[in-house]
Design an enzyme around this catalytic site. Structure first.
Site, PDB file in Angstrom:
ATOM      1  N   ARG A   1       3.589  12.050  -6.089  1.00 42.77           N
ATOM      2  CA  ARG A   1       4.058  11.470  -4.835  1.00 42.77           C
ATOM      3  C   ARG A   1       4.554  10.062  -5.140  1.00 42.77           C
ATOM      4  O   ARG A   1       3.968   9.343  -5.977  1.00 42.77           O
ATOM      5  CB  ARG A   1       2.939  11.381  -3.803  1.00 42.77           C
ATOM      6  CG  ARG A   1       2.346  12.712  -3.434  1.00 42.77           C
ATOM      7  CD  ARG A   1       3.309  13.633  -2.714  1.00 42.77           C
ATOM      8  NE  ARG A   1       3.553  13.221  -1.332  1.00 42.77           N
ATOM      9  CZ  ARG A   1       4.437  13.807  -0.538  1.00 42.77           C
ATOM     10  NH1 ARG A   1       5.213  14.789  -1.013  1.00 42.77           N
ATOM     11  NH2 ARG A   1       4.581  13.417   0.718  1.00 42.77           N
TER      12      ARG A   1
ATOM     13  N   ARG B   1     -13.497  10.876  -2.241  1.00 45.52           N
ATOM     14  CA  ARG B   1     -13.330   9.432  -2.445  1.00 45.52           C
ATOM     15  C   ARG B   1     -13.892   8.640  -1.265  1.00 45.52           C
ATOM     16  O   ARG B   1     -14.251   7.490  -1.405  1.00 45.52           O
ATOM     17  CB  ARG B   1     -11.837   9.072  -2.586  1.00 45.52           C
ATOM     18  CG  ARG B   1     -11.174   9.589  -3.849  1.00 45.52           C
ATOM     19  CD  ARG B   1      -9.657   9.387  -3.794  1.00 45.52           C
ATOM     20  NE  ARG B   1      -9.259   8.007  -3.611  1.00 45.52           N
ATOM     21  CZ  ARG B   1      -9.144   7.106  -4.568  1.00 45.52           C
ATOM     22  NH1 ARG B   1      -9.396   7.443  -5.814  1.00 45.52           N
ATOM     23  NH2 ARG B   1      -8.767   5.871  -4.302  1.00 45.52           N
TER      24      ARG B   1
ATOM     25  N   ARG C   1     -20.722   7.585   6.758  1.00 47.04           N
ATOM     26  CA  ARG C   1     -21.969   6.804   6.855  1.00 47.04           C
ATOM     27  C   ARG C   1     -22.583   6.927   8.248  1.00 47.04           C
ATOM     28  O   ARG C   1     -21.867   6.856   9.248  1.00 47.04           O
ATOM     29  CB  ARG C   1     -21.692   5.334   6.564  1.00 47.04           C
ATOM     30  CG  ARG C   1     -21.112   5.108   5.191  1.00 47.04           C
ATOM     31  CD  ARG C   1     -21.508   3.740   4.661  1.00 47.04           C
ATOM     32  NE  ARG C   1     -20.842   3.507   3.396  1.00 47.04           N
ATOM     33  CZ  ARG C   1     -19.712   2.832   3.268  1.00 47.04           C
ATOM     34  NH1 ARG C   1     -19.142   2.268   4.321  1.00 47.04           N
ATOM     35  NH2 ARG C   1     -19.157   2.686   2.093  1.00 47.04           N
TER      36      ARG C   1
ATOM     37  N   GLU D   1       4.258   2.102   5.160  1.00 42.74           N
ATOM     38  CA  GLU D   1       4.208   2.867   3.906  1.00 42.74           C
ATOM     39  C   GLU D   1       4.494   4.338   4.188  1.00 42.74           C
ATOM     40  O   GLU D   1       3.835   4.950   5.021  1.00 42.74           O
ATOM     41  CB  GLU D   1       2.806   2.684   3.305  1.00 42.74           C
ATOM     42  CG  GLU D   1       2.632   3.250   1.928  1.00 42.74           C
ATOM     43  CD  GLU D   1       1.280   2.844   1.328  1.00 42.74           C
ATOM     44  OE1 GLU D   1       0.818   1.697   1.526  1.00 42.74           O
ATOM     45  OE2 GLU D   1       0.673   3.704   0.673  1.00 42.74           O
TER      46      GLU D   1
ATOM     47  N   TYR E   1      -5.973  10.793 -10.803  1.00 37.73           N
ATOM     48  CA  TYR E   1      -5.991   9.821  -9.693  1.00 37.73           C
ATOM     49  C   TYR E   1      -7.067   8.783 -10.008  1.00 37.73           C
ATOM     50  O   TYR E   1      -8.180   8.852  -9.514  1.00 37.73           O
ATOM     51  CB  TYR E   1      -6.300  10.604  -8.414  1.00 37.73           C
ATOM     52  CG  TYR E   1      -6.176   9.896  -7.092  1.00 37.73           C
ATOM     53  CD1 TYR E   1      -5.911   8.538  -6.986  1.00 37.73           C
ATOM     54  CD2 TYR E   1      -6.315  10.618  -5.914  1.00 37.73           C
ATOM     55  CE1 TYR E   1      -5.803   7.933  -5.750  1.00 37.73           C
ATOM     56  CE2 TYR E   1      -6.213  10.026  -4.672  1.00 37.73           C
ATOM     57  CZ  TYR E   1      -5.962   8.673  -4.599  1.00 37.73           C
ATOM     58  OH  TYR E   1      -5.860   8.082  -3.365  1.00 37.73           O
TER      59      TYR E   1
ATOM     60  N   ARG F   1       0.430   4.180   6.717  1.00 34.81           N
ATOM     61  CA  ARG F   1      -0.328   2.967   7.036  1.00 34.81           C
ATOM     62  C   ARG F   1       0.601   1.761   7.073  1.00 34.81           C
ATOM     63  O   ARG F   1       1.730   1.811   6.586  1.00 34.81           O
ATOM     64  CB  ARG F   1      -1.460   2.737   6.029  1.00 34.81           C
ATOM     65  CG  ARG F   1      -1.045   2.694   4.574  1.00 34.81           C
ATOM     66  CD  ARG F   1      -2.273   2.688   3.645  1.00 34.81           C
ATOM     67  NE  ARG F   1      -1.878   2.791   2.242  1.00 34.81           N
ATOM     68  CZ  ARG F   1      -2.712   2.895   1.217  1.00 34.81           C
ATOM     69  NH1 ARG F   1      -4.020   2.903   1.402  1.00 34.81           N
ATOM     70  NH2 ARG F   1      -2.264   2.995  -0.027  1.00 34.81           N
TER      71      ARG F   1
ATOM     72  N   ASP G   1      -8.761   4.968 -10.238  1.00 30.92           N
ATOM     73  CA  ASP G   1      -8.800   3.621  -9.678  1.00 30.92           C
ATOM     74  C   ASP G   1      -8.706   2.599 -10.818  1.00 30.92           C
ATOM     75  O   ASP G   1      -8.901   2.935 -11.986  1.00 30.92           O
ATOM     76  CB  ASP G   1     -10.091   3.427  -8.881  1.00 30.92           C
ATOM     77  CG  ASP G   1     -10.051   4.178  -7.556  1.00 30.92           C
ATOM     78  OD1 ASP G   1      -8.942   4.400  -7.043  1.00 30.92           O
ATOM     79  OD2 ASP G   1     -11.118   4.544  -7.038  1.00 30.92           O
TER      80      ASP G   1
HETATM   81  N1  UDP Z   1      -7.337   9.851   3.945  1.00 29.90           N
HETATM   82  C1  UDP Z   1      -7.120  10.330   5.224  1.00 29.90           C
HETATM   83  N2  UDP Z   1      -7.109   9.444   6.258  1.00 29.90           N
HETATM   84  C2  UDP Z   1      -7.265   8.125   6.094  1.00 29.90           C
HETATM   85  C3  UDP Z   1      -7.485   7.622   4.782  1.00 29.90           C
HETATM   86  C4  UDP Z   1      -7.504   8.515   3.739  1.00 29.90           C
HETATM   87  O1  UDP Z   1      -6.943  11.515   5.415  1.00 29.90           O
HETATM   88  O2  UDP Z   1      -7.224   7.382   7.089  1.00 29.90           O
HETATM   89  C5  UDP Z   1      -7.347  10.823   2.834  1.00 29.90           C
HETATM   90  C6  UDP Z   1      -5.945  10.997   2.251  1.00 29.90           C
HETATM   91  O3  UDP Z   1      -5.775  12.332   1.844  1.00 29.90           O
HETATM   92  C7  UDP Z   1      -5.971  10.063   1.075  1.00 29.90           C
HETATM   93  C8  UDP Z   1      -7.398  10.222   0.578  1.00 29.90           C
HETATM   94  O4  UDP Z   1      -8.169  10.377   1.774  1.00 29.90           O
HETATM   95  O5  UDP Z   1      -5.017  10.410   0.101  1.00 29.90           O
HETATM   96  C9  UDP Z   1      -7.934   9.069  -0.247  1.00 29.90           C
HETATM   97  O6  UDP Z   1      -7.821   7.870   0.510  1.00 29.90           O
HETATM   98  P1  UDP Z   1      -7.768   6.432  -0.173  1.00 29.90           P
HETATM   99  O7  UDP Z   1      -7.887   5.438   0.913  1.00 29.90           O
HETATM  100  O8  UDP Z   1      -8.755   6.407  -1.278  1.00 29.90           O
HETATM  101  O9  UDP Z   1      -6.269   6.442  -0.737  1.00 29.90           O
HETATM  102  P2  UDP Z   1      -5.410   5.334  -1.560  1.00 29.90           P
HETATM  103  O10 UDP Z   1      -5.697   3.973  -0.970  1.00 29.90           O
HETATM  104  O11 UDP Z   1      -5.776   5.501  -3.015  1.00 29.90           O
HETATM  105  O12 UDP Z   1      -3.992   5.788  -1.270  1.00 29.90           O
END
Ligand code: UDP
Length: 381
Positions: A247, A171, A175, A298, A346, A277, A348
């Protein structure tokens, strides 16, 4: 046809709307006291800030039809998601980009140099990464993996990244330039009046009746010719094969004056910080002005029977159980399973909408021709 949508989230609303426009009578029942499912938004009474009640939702898509669809119901404001992460005592830019790499390693690399540098740290013996960890080690190497993904992912998913599929990490892009846009999609934005206004707009049709605070019971289904099930797939079958793993999230709110963290989303990569976060919701609406602020820490944990499911886990044991439920769904009659919970994927928001639009087309044809309606827009397996 009389159609019952169980759930007033994006899937039920979009499919219900298309069927209503085709002349079908749609009843939507929703156990919660609001529409929009987990993208529900509501203003915080104290600060006036529009809060994404079930966590941050940023709309992004590459699908022009989906973009045209959502912007036809409610105005969208331009919004780019620029995420930061705190790890090992410093703040970095996400997704991993040239700034992150240069800052983390104390370098001044240009794009090609950075690419070669990271390739030198990556484990190139991994040909076909299967797990989250293999994907990370193959594409970013151990240092960035440890700092940004390992701890966060253990907190988010409650297991080792070795047990998780590589698809979760796919996901996120890596870059080798300074583009720090979290998403690579052409169309991005935030609904000016929130997602609940968007879903209310979609449901606003003379052939649609919405009943809030109305949990499903069999009597509802008995009155319908067809059911759209947007709740958890295993819940439809009263968990008869066992519970699929999800989860859930807990949000710990706090308010402050001014600007708490200077951005909407700050991730915490270290394993010893218990939350994943902090989101500061006024930054999701930069066109608004608020003196005070509300933020949410969170926390992710295993979803119990009375909790709200957010993320399907899809570990190996869930996959086997999922097979049993898919078989049961294929044998059931008069029901179509939709959305993140109904298909245990999962998804979006944009994919959810696309699948709901496509499912509605198939349903319309099936109703007209008497052919079997789709069970899933796409197989959960
Ligand atoms: N992830 C991570 N570190 C980060 C952000 C994301 O390891 O700082 C991993 C984590 O396993 C997460 C996945 O990447 O579940 C997908 O991240 P995304 O930001 O797409 O998650 P969402 O916002 O859908 O919870």
């Amino acid at each position: 046809m009389k159609v019952l949508s169980v759930g007033a989230g994006l899937s039920g609303a979009v499919t219900g709307r298309a069927l209503a426009e085709a002349g079908h009578q749609v009843t939507v029942i929703e156990a919660r006291d609001h529409v929009a499912g987990n993208c529900h938004t509501a203003r915080d009474a104290q600060t006036g800030v529009m809060v994404h009640t079930f966590g941050p939702h940023i709309f992004h898509t590459d699908d022009p039809q989906v973009w045209e669809y959502v912007t036809g119901f409610t105005p969208f404001k331009p919004y780019k998601n620029r995420v930061k992460t705190t790890s090992q005592g410093a703040v970095f830019s996400l997704p991993i980009n040239l700034h992150t790499i240069n800052q983390f390693f104390g370098k001044t690399l240009r794009p090609d140099e950075a690419r070669a540098f990271i390739e030198g740290r990556a484990d190139t013996s991994i040909d076909d990464p299967q797990s989250f960890e293999e994907q990370a080690l193959r594409f970013v190497g151990p240092e960035l993996y440890e700092a940004f993904f390992k701890g966060y992912t253990e907190k988010q998913w409650g297991c080792s990244p070795r047990e998780l599929p590589a698809a979760i990490l796919k996901r996120l892009p890596v870059r080798f330039n300074y583009d720090d846009d979290y998403f690579a999609h052409r169309f991005q934005g935030m609904p000016e009046h929130g997602y609940t206004a968007l879903v209310e707009g979609i449901l606003d049709h003379p052939n649609i009746d919405v009943h809030l605070s109305t949990p499903f019971d069999e009597a509802h289904a008995a009155r319908a010719d067809h059911v759209l099930w947007t709740g958890a797939l295993d819940a439809y079958f009263a968990h008869r094969h066992g519970r699929l793993g999800y989860r859930t999230l807990d949000f710990e709110p706090f308010r402050a004056t001014g600007d708490y963290q200077g951005c909407a989303v700050m991730n915490y990569g270290d394993a010893d910080v218990p939350f994943t976060r902090i989101t500061e919701h006024k930054h999701f609406a930069p066109w608004e002005d608020h003196a005070d602020t509300i933020c949410f820490r969170e926390f992710s944990r295993e979803c119990g029977p009375d909790d709200t499911p957010y993320y399907p886990i899809r570990l190996v044991e869930e996959k086997a159980l999922l097979g049993d439920y898919v078989k049961a769904a294929e044998e059931a009659r008069g029901v179509t399973f939709l959305g993140r919970l109904g298909t245990y994927r999962y998804l979006d928001m944009d994919v959810t909408i696309r699948e709901a639009m496509d499912a509605a087309e198939l349903l319309k044809t099936a109703f007209e021709t008497g052919t079997p309606p789709p069970v899933f827009p796409k197989s959960p397996l």
